[in-house]
Write a protein that holds these residues in place. Sequence first.
Motif, short mmCIF file in Angstrom:
data_model
loop_
_atom_site.label_atom_id
_atom_site.label_comp_id
_atom_site.label_asym_id
_atom_site.label_seq_id
_atom_site.Cartn_x
_atom_site.Cartn_y
_atom_site.Cartn_z
N ALA A 377 1.19 -1.13 0.08
CA ALA A 377 0.01 -0.03 -0.07
C ALA A 377 0.92 1.22 0.01
CB ALA A 377 -0.95 0.03 1.26
N GLU A 378 2.14 1.34 0.82
CA GLU A 378 2.89 2.23 0.71
C GLU A 378 3.46 2.49 -0.74
OE1 GLU A 378 7.07 3.60 3.16
OE2 GLU A 378 5.63 2.25 4.08
N LEU A 379 3.85 1.37 -1.28
CA LEU A 379 4.57 1.66 -2.57
C LEU A 379 3.59 2.17 -3.54
CD1 LEU A 379 6.84 0.90 -4.68
CD2 LEU A 379 5.68 -1.45 -4.99
N ILE A 380 2.29 1.64 -3.59
CA ILE A 380 1.30 2.22 -4.67
C ILE A 380 1.26 3.71 -4.34
CG2 ILE A 380 -1.03 2.12 -5.12
CD1 ILE A 380 -0.85 -0.94 -4.70
N ALA A 381 0.97 3.94 -2.94
CA ALA A 381 0.73 5.48 -2.57
C ALA A 381 1.85 6.47 -3.13
CB ALA A 381 0.56 5.65 -1.05
N GLN A 382 3.34 5.94 -3.04
CA GLN A 382 4.29 6.55 -3.59
C GLN A 382 4.35 6.79 -4.91
OE1 GLN A 382 7.82 4.56 -1.93
NE2 GLN A 382 7.75 5.32 0.23
N GLN A 383 3.95 5.73 -5.71
CA GLN A 383 3.86 5.84 -7.13
C GLN A 383 2.78 6.72 -7.70
OE1 GLN A 383 3.59 1.79 -8.79
NE2 GLN A 383 5.76 1.53 -8.62
N LYS A 384 1.66 6.72 -6.99
CA LYS A 384 0.69 7.63 -7.35
C LYS A 384 1.01 9.08 -7.07
CE LYS A 384 -4.53 8.51 -6.48
NZ LYS A 384 -5.61 8.47 -5.60
N LEU A 385 1.79 9.21 -6.08
CA LEU A 385 2.11 10.49 -5.71
C LEU A 385 3.14 11.04 -6.65
CD1 LEU A 385 2.17 13.07 -3.65
CD2 LEU A 385 3.91 12.15 -2.66
N LYS A 386 4.16 10.05 -7.21
CA LYS A 386 5.26 10.38 -8.19
C LYS A 386 4.35 10.72 -9.51
CE LYS A 386 9.12 8.51 -10.28
NZ LYS A 386 10.23 7.24 -10.11
N VAL A 387 3.35 10.16 -9.99
CA VAL A 387 2.74 10.25 -11.31
C VAL A 387 2.20 11.66 -11.13
CG1 VAL A 387 0.84 9.49 -12.56
CG2 VAL A 387 2.60 7.57 -11.85
N GLU A 388 1.50 11.95 -9.85
CA GLU A 388 0.62 13.28 -10.17
C GLU A 388 1.94 14.50 -10.02
OE1 GLU A 388 -1.69 12.68 -6.73
OE2 GLU A 388 -3.19 11.48 -7.78
N PHE A 389 3.18 14.11 -9.38
CA PHE A 389 3.95 15.19 -9.42
C PHE A 389 4.71 15.67 -10.54
CE2 PHE A 389 8.18 16.74 -8.40
CZ PHE A 389 7.86 17.80 -7.65
N ILE A 390 4.45 16.96 -10.95
CA ILE A 390 5.16 17.52 -12.05
C ILE A 390 5.98 18.60 -11.61
CG2 ILE A 390 4.88 18.43 -14.66
CD1 ILE A 390 2.41 16.80 -14.53
N PRO A 391 7.49 18.54 -11.95
CA PRO A 391 8.38 19.53 -11.54
C PRO A 391 7.78 21.06 -12.10
CG PRO A 391 9.62 17.76 -12.34
CD PRO A 391 8.16 17.60 -12.60
N LYS A 392 7.97 21.91 -11.40
CA LYS A 392 7.62 23.40 -11.94
C LYS A 392 8.22 23.71 -13.15
CE LYS A 392 7.00 25.40 -7.25
NZ LYS A 392 7.33 26.32 -6.37
N MET A 393 9.55 23.40 -13.38
CA MET A 393 10.11 23.80 -14.89
C MET A 393 9.39 23.07 -15.89
SD MET A 393 14.27 23.40 -14.35
CE MET A 393 15.46 25.04 -14.04
N VAL A 394 8.90 21.59 -15.58
CA VAL A 394 8.22 21.19 -16.81
C VAL A 394 6.71 22.06 -16.96
CG1 VAL A 394 7.11 18.80 -17.45
CG2 VAL A 394 9.42 18.94 -16.35
N ARG A 395 6.03 22.16 -16.00
CA ARG A 395 4.99 22.60 -15.96
C ARG A 395 5.11 24.40 -16.82
NH1 ARG A 395 0.32 20.06 -15.42
NH2 ARG A 395 0.21 19.08 -13.31
N ALA A 396 6.33 24.95 -16.50
CA ALA A 396 6.35 26.34 -17.09
C ALA A 396 6.79 25.99 -18.69
CB ALA A 396 7.61 27.02 -16.47
N LEU A 397 7.61 25.16 -18.96
CA LEU A 397 7.80 24.76 -20.41
C LEU A 397 6.50 24.40 -21.18
CD1 LEU A 397 9.89 24.52 -22.38
CD2 LEU A 397 10.31 22.15 -21.77
N GLN A 398 5.62 23.55 -20.41
CA GLN A 398 4.25 23.35 -21.24
C GLN A 398 3.55 24.48 -21.40
OE1 GLN A 398 1.46 20.96 -18.61
NE2 GLN A 398 0.10 20.71 -20.55
N ASP A 399 3.44 25.43 -20.28
CA ASP A 399 2.71 26.62 -20.52
C ASP A 399 3.46 27.49 -21.44
OD1 ASP A 399 1.00 25.97 -18.49
OD2 ASP A 399 2.00 26.89 -17.09
N ASP A 400 4.84 27.95 -21.68
CA ASP A 400 5.59 28.70 -22.50
C ASP A 400 5.06 27.96 -23.94
OD1 ASP A 400 6.01 30.39 -20.60
OD2 ASP A 400 8.00 29.54 -20.35
#
Length: 615
Positions: A377-400
Amino acid sequence: MTTRRPGLPADDAPVWEKLKRLPVSPGVYFYKNQQGKIIYIGKAKVLRNRVRSYFVGTPDRPKTAMLVARIWDLETIVTRSDVDALLTEANLIKEHRPKYNVDLRDDRSFPYIRITKEDFPQVFVTRDIIKDGSIYYGPYTNVKSLRASLAVIRNIFTIRSCKYTITDDAIAKNKIQLCLDYHIKRCDGPCQGLIQKADYREMIDRVESFLKGDTGPVESWLEQHMQESSQSLAFEDAARFRDQLTAVRTYAAKQRLKTSDFYDRDVIALARQENLAAGMLLRIRSGKLIGKEHFFFKNTDDQENGALVGQLMTNLYTDTIYIPKEILVPCEVEDQDIVEKWLAVQAGYKVSLHLPKIGEKRDLQQLAERNAELMLAELIAQQKLKVEFIPKMVRALQDDLQLPAAPRRIDGFDISHLGGTETVASMVCFMDAKPAKKEYRKFQIKTVEGIDDFASMREVIHRRYSRVKAEALSEPDLILIDGGKGQLSAAKGVLDQLGLSHIPILGLAKRLEEVFLPGNSDALNLPKTSPSVILLRRIRDEAHRFAITFQRKRRGKRMVMSALDTIEGIGPKRRLALIQHFQSVTRIKNATVEEIEAIPGISHAQAERIKNALA
């Protein structure tokens, strides 16, 4: 002509001929794809029966069907017994990590406690197994707990912490000086012969008992020496033994769970969800729980529980020195008789696998299962968090760039050459704004002569993404080209030809750090200090570094070869042998005639000729 069912290898695949000549023996088999890469490794009691079973009937699992469709070639290794086949399979899977085998995550990196094979052994944590007679305890997955246990050992036992090789000659010649550990009574000074080998060996035996969870002998020894020191009025030594005895009893008191029979046993449990699984190991020694370790599997959707438990056991007990006589398992293990034979060979005595149904052993099994479920359950929660987390630089590049999805995977390309010679290309990959070095690729440009960066870029883009299509590899979310509008146009044309026009692509020009998009003659108006440009520059610089390093390496090899080209009687094979042995022309130049002559295929006369030519 025989008509084969859909989903089988092509009629001209070499595997069909090899299926006719399979031995009736135990062994290991390799399936390879059309590119010659190993995609699956398995074991069999009878190779002929097991291997042929893949090609008869319709596979009942999607993963097996995908495997069979990709088989092109086959190799086998015949072993002396089915036990040897089990061990060989485990070692080969660790080495090759085939795509369709269950992947025991990070099994290579688990730490062990190593006791070296020396007159005065060292005791330390290691992640490398060296087959030199050393004793290994583990593997451990909780490194913090492991180091805490080692700290207790250091506090109780006066084991040397130095890395010196202590021999009788080193002691006699006084080669090693006493260190601070001796003066603060943390070491008995074996480097100066201040403790006998037998006494040091006796201490190591107590360390091994401690690591096995049997603290009784250690407590008895410490209590005896405390009393003797007190009676002889050596109160300082008595106090030291008292403190060590307190440390042992404190450590033992932490092992709360106890069983009524005081046996040594391991308890293995398994928890599964979709294509993930968690294995849990509880170590019970002298009836006390002394530790637990967890292991994660992926790509498990087509595997039975018994196969997973069997693989977990081969990974657990291949290198460890101590195996208890009883192992509790959650289900019948695949090829259980073979596994038990192999465990007996490893341990030197009979080891039983037991599936508990009732009583105290069943309670232990349920405890292990609850722990496995929690870890999964801990592994699945970590993977879900990892999938959902997107670094700010990547978000900024998507927007630009106004991209439809965040560019979590970015492939970056660069071309490097020296005046049109030794032209190479590099591909780097960034995942979530971080380098993914396992995905890096190097290319030697084959179809372009002279200086033509546009043609070179066309070649490398075509080679890379035609392979991505052919092998169904992961497509990038964004492609970065090191260059301006010309290189970008060349790369974009290739993507269109391959039917990959949906992949976003851009060019980053070196001089002004300008970002270009296909179809736009003007650069994007992005600030040079924006997170997007910083990320793109980082990827571009990494691609440039990777290409330059590769190009210099090739150029260096060519220069080395050219220095040997003019020597009479030294052809390509001898040149290669010289370079492989000495690594550089400078080392060949500094070598003696005798050292050069020692290379296979080099005569004395040729060695003298090489020495004179490079003088």
